[in-house]
Design a protein around this motif. Structure first.
Motif, mmCIF file in Angstrom:
data_model
loop_
_atom_site.group_PDB
_atom_site.id
_atom_site.type_symbol
_atom_site.label_atom_id
_atom_site.label_comp_id
_atom_site.label_asym_id
_atom_site.label_seq_id
_atom_site.Cartn_x
_atom_site.Cartn_y
_atom_site.Cartn_z
ATOM 1 N N HIS A 276 1.263 -1.235 0.078
ATOM 2 C CA HIS A 276 -0.076 -0.341 0.338
ATOM 3 C C HIS A 276 0.780 1.611 -0.015
ATOM 4 C CE1 HIS A 276 -3.563 -3.000 1.124
ATOM 5 N NE2 HIS A 276 -2.841 -3.355 2.003
ATOM 6 N N GLY A 277 2.347 1.585 -0.850
ATOM 7 C CA GLY A 277 2.530 2.207 -1.222
ATOM 8 C C GLY A 277 3.489 2.484 0.256
ATOM 9 N N HIS A 278 3.970 1.650 1.040
ATOM 10 C CA HIS A 278 4.806 1.591 1.768
ATOM 11 C C HIS A 278 6.298 0.770 1.603
ATOM 12 C CE1 HIS A 278 6.840 1.789 5.860
ATOM 13 N NE2 HIS A 278 6.049 0.899 6.404
ATOM 14 N N SER A 279 7.527 0.931 1.879
ATOM 15 C CA SER A 279 8.257 0.120 1.590
ATOM 16 C C SER A 279 8.642 -0.819 2.983
ATOM 17 C CB SER A 279 9.515 0.663 1.294
ATOM 18 O OG SER A 279 9.133 0.914 -0.220
ATOM 19 N N VAL A 280 8.258 -2.074 3.353
ATOM 20 C CA VAL A 280 8.487 -2.203 4.335
ATOM 21 C C VAL A 280 9.802 -3.301 4.317
ATOM 22 C CG1 VAL A 280 6.320 -2.546 4.707
ATOM 23 C CG2 VAL A 280 7.337 -4.591 3.399
ATOM 24 N N LEU A 281 10.789 -3.922 3.032
ATOM 25 C CA LEU A 281 11.651 -3.792 2.812
ATOM 26 C C LEU A 281 12.557 -3.541 1.803
ATOM 27 C CD1 LEU A 281 11.216 -8.187 1.799
ATOM 28 C CD2 LEU A 281 12.523 -6.926 4.054
ATOM 29 N N ARG A 282 13.582 -2.453 1.966
ATOM 30 C CA ARG A 282 14.713 -1.603 1.497
ATOM 31 C C ARG A 282 15.555 -1.781 1.193
ATOM 32 N NH1 ARG A 282 12.076 3.468 2.942
ATOM 33 N NH2 ARG A 282 10.761 2.898 4.099
ATOM 34 N N GLY A 283 15.965 -2.933 -0.244
ATOM 35 C CA GLY A 283 17.030 -2.750 -1.341
ATOM 36 C C GLY A 283 18.421 -4.130 0.104
#
Length: 247
Positions: A14-21
């Motif tokens: 929903h537009g929120h990054s829960v894992l970032r790279g």
């Protein structure tokens, strides 16, 4: 060659990054523990590895095969992965033996007699031989979670994923399940686990990864992470755990 390679994995909800790279390599027979506050992305990362979630960017390789390629058969990949959740998820209308043999018989097409023999060997190995004919509601929480682990082992996975497997248990039952994980390590099973049991994490892990806000902030040996973490956020988290009495 690494058994599992995670490269630049991003996951959005929903537009929120829960894992970032996220970047991570897991070697054969290695035990990797994921620690961090609730909502840091630990469980989501395990779900991405098991293809229960689709990554939005990056890739995951298992035994050199890119399993995040959309053309890959997810069910075929999951034959090589065992996953155990906080909830036991046993079938209440089936005996322990039937719970353990269901997937080998239906997925691997293992003959019934062979599946039952192998299941009984696993149950005996982990102290549950006498419970083969019992139903889940006749077992303690610790016994049910051990059956859940055994059910995953019955598929002879290359990699075990354990997601907070002690969090739903009463404190006196936690050691019951931690013992089975320690035995798996001694037998050479490759594992990734999420845990809030810091002292157990320090004891069993080859590598500890601290996640926060979907970022892999720091990773290293248990000695490095718990004794001399480099990142201020890691130190802050471990201080809070120490203050709560969980370390």
């Amino acid at each position: 060659m690494s058994l599992l390679t995670i490269e630049g994995v991003w996951k959005n909800f929903h537009g929120h990054s829960v894992l970032r790279g996220i970047d991570l390599e897991v070697q054969p027979h290695e035990v990797v523990s994921l620690i961090g506050p609730s909502g840091s992305g630990k469980s989501t990362l395990l779900r991405c590895v098991n293809l229960l979630e689709t990554v939005d960017d990056g890739s995951i390789h298992l035994d050199g095969q890119e399993i995040t390629d959309p053309r890959v058969d997810a069910d075929d990949v999951r034959k090589r992965l065992g996953i155990v959740f906080q909830a036991f998820n046993l079938f209440p209308h089936m005996t322990v033996l039937d719970n353990v043999t269901l997937a080998p018989r239906q997925v691997l097409k293992t003959p019934k007699a062979q599946a039952e023999e192998e299941a009984r060997e696993l149950l005996a190995r982990f102290g549950l031989a006498a419970k083969a004919g019992a139903y889940p509601d006749q077992l303690s929480g610790g016994q049910q979670q051990r059956v859940a682990v055994i059910r995953a082992l019955a598929m002879q996975p290359r990699l075990m994923l354990l997601d907070e497997v002690t969090s739903a248990l009463d404190p006196e039952l936690v050691l019951d399940v931690l013992g089975i994980i320690r035995e798996l390590k001694e037998s050479g099973m490759t594992m990734i686990l999420t845990t809030h049991e810091m002292s157990f994490c320090r004891d069993i892990s080859d590598t500890v990864c601290f996640l926060d806000g979907g970022v892999l902030v720091e990773k290293g040996s248990p000695e490095k992470i718990f004794a001399s973490p480099e990142q201020p956020r890691t130190r802050e988290f471990l201080r809070s755990v120490l203050d709560s009495g969980r370390l």
